[in-house]
Design an enzyme around this catalytic site. Structure first.
Site, PDB file in Angstrom:
ATOM      1  N   TYR A 102     -21.748  34.697  25.154  1.00  0.00           N
ATOM      2  CA  TYR A 102     -22.672  33.567  25.148  1.00  0.00           C
ATOM      3  C   TYR A 102     -22.318  32.436  24.196  1.00  0.00           C
ATOM      4  CZ  TYR A 102     -25.382  36.509  28.186  1.00  0.00           C
ATOM      5  OH  TYR A 102     -25.773  37.275  29.242  1.00  0.00           O
TER       6      TYR A 102
ATOM      7  N   PHE B  47     -36.624  40.994  25.679  1.00  0.00           N
ATOM      8  CA  PHE B  47     -37.115  40.454  26.943  1.00  0.00           C
ATOM      9  C   PHE B  47     -35.991  40.380  27.961  1.00  0.00           C
ATOM     10  CE2 PHE B  47     -36.308  37.048  23.879  1.00  0.00           C
ATOM     11  CZ  PHE B  47     -35.348  36.286  24.536  1.00  0.00           C
TER      12      PHE B  47
ATOM     13  N   ARG C 204     -14.870  34.380  38.864  1.00  0.00           N
ATOM     14  CA  ARG C 204     -14.884  33.452  40.001  1.00  0.00           C
ATOM     15  C   ARG C 204     -15.818  32.277  39.732  1.00  0.00           C
ATOM     16  NH1 ARG C 204     -15.762  37.072  45.327  1.00  0.00           N
ATOM     17  NH2 ARG C 204     -16.113  34.975  46.156  1.00  0.00           N
ATOM     18  N   GLY C 205     -16.237  32.115  38.504  1.00  0.00           N
ATOM     19  CA  GLY C 205     -17.085  30.986  38.146  1.00  0.00           C
ATOM     20  C   GLY C 205     -18.558  31.200  38.404  1.00  0.00           C
TER      21      GLY C 205
END
Length: 412
Positions: free
Chosen positions: A126, A412, A94-95
């Site tokens: 990514y 992290f 859904r963005g």
């Protein structure tokens, strides 16, 4: 606005538990322990944490830590350590993720950070946002029955002392701090991160005992340390436990070898397991048969140049370089276009130019090559870098290299 019903907004301190509950759900539903939660809260900059809110609650999360990242040449570059990126299954496609990444990279740029970095549970996500794998970590499962322990002249002069892991933090951090400038990819830790290094909830031990810490001293100076736990096991032949190593750092080869000799020799064990060492670590060369080390490699840190000019100018180069790069970056269009990179081992500049391009690549490839962990030549062989001037690729690829392999010391 992320969608018609979902808005992005900053996290307030009093919303921490609900926000972190959502992170737990998105990452499989196994809650972090109170000790882990407290450690994460201690290192959190609430000004950098935000999420997607859909009326009654959080449906997406993202944030960043403020780190200094060592780059080739030893400089510390301000970097956003991207963390806690998640979207609930009910709000996928859904963005929401795209909106959060857009918001975050704009914020990183506004803060003047040239780089964003992350570790990825699902790396395929990514690349489309410009992050490229930039470091490798080596994993070892060492057969300490068949392998003799490391043995270097001078090791008998190293004094080893067991300490409480928390009490040993100041000495360990002094050693770590001296090593940070020596290897690309290492993180300059901000306040409270030292405590995060010794969080040790029983639920995370997987059958091992409590975390241990041994300090290595020479002439009264602490010059190295190891943090580890012992996982007891036995079979018909007797005890065959595993030394589970979390962290080993040393300021010189003799101390490093002495720490590994200690770990190899712990009673009632027959193996040593370590999940993260630099790809060029000395341990496989300190033993007679590296095949018995059970070596494995995987990518660790992903790097994204947020400001291409500032990022490329912040590091040095292994050989003189003068090249025009044609950079594509659909997600951060301010990086698009031609950049002239000029530099050597003393410093560099990277400015916009209208001169003809000699190499063409996306910002993702720049991220992969930035710390010297992956070569532009290898990326070109995969069809991801194009040579526009004959001979440019070999020269530039060599200049981007690093004398030591980049390495991320912790997640992290």
């Amino acid at each position: 606005m992320a969608t018609e019903t979902v808005e992005l907004r900053a996290l307030r301190a009093d919303e921490w538990d609900a926000w972190f509950d959502m992170v737990d759900v998105a990452f499989g539903g196994v809650p972090e322990t109170p000790e882990q939660r407290a450690a994460w809260r201690d290192v959190t900059d609430f000004g950098r944490m935000f999420g997607a809110w859909d009326g009654a609650g959080w449906v997406g999360t993202a944030g960043a830590f403020s780190f200094g990242l060592t780059v080739p040449g030893g400089a510390e570059v301000a970097a956003a350590g991207v963390t806690a990126v998640s979207v609930l299954p009910t709000h996928r496609r859904r963005g929401v993720l795209r909106s959060m990444m857009r918001h975050q990279l704009d914020e990183v740029r506004a803060r003047g950070e040239a780089l964003a970095v992350l570790t990825a549970s699902e790396p395929a996500i990514y690349g489309r946002f410009g992050y490229g794998p930039a470091t490798l970590e080596m994993r070892l499962d060492v057969d300490t029955v068949r392998l003799a322990a490391p043995d270097l002249p001078g090791m008998d002069g190293v004094r080893l002392r067991l300490v409480d892991p928390v009490a040993g933090l100041p000495e360990c951090e002094r050693v770590y701090g001296r090593l940070v400038p020596t290897r690309p990819g290492m993180l300059v830790r901000r306040p409270h991160w030292d405590r995060a290094m010794v969080v040790d909830p029983p639920s995370d031990r997987n059958g091992a005992g409590e975390l241990q810490c041994v300090l290595a001293e020479v002439d009264g100076e602490v010059r190295g340390y190891a943090r580890y736990a012992v996982k007891p096991e036995s079979n018909a032949a007797g005890p065959c436990g595993t030394v589970v190593v979390r962290d080993v750092q040393a300021l010189d080869p003799v101390v490093y070898a002495a720490l590994w000799r200690y770990l190899f020799g712990i009673d009632l064990t027959s193996s040593v397991s370590v999940r993260s060492l630099p790809a060029d670590d000395a341990l496989p060369h300190l033993v007679a048969d590296m095949r018995r080390c059970g070596i494995g490699l995987r990518e660790a840190l992903f790097v994204r140049p947020v400001e291409v000019g500032a990022a490329l100018a912040a590091r040095t180069y292994r050989a003189p370089v003068d090249v025009v790069l044609e950079v594509s970056d659909a997600f951060c269009p301010w990086n698009e276009g031609r950049w002239r990179l000029s530099g050597d081992e003393k410093g560099a500049s990277c400015e916009r130019t209208t001169d003809p391009a000699e190499l063409a690549l996306s910002v993702r490839e720049l991220g992969s090559a930035y710390l010297g962990g992956f070569t532009l030549s290898a990326l070109a062989a995969a069809g991801r870098v194009r040579e526009l001037r004959p001979g440019a690729l070999a020269a530039v690829s060599g200049a981007f290299g690093s004398d030591v392999a980049p390495w991320l010391p912790h997640g992290f």
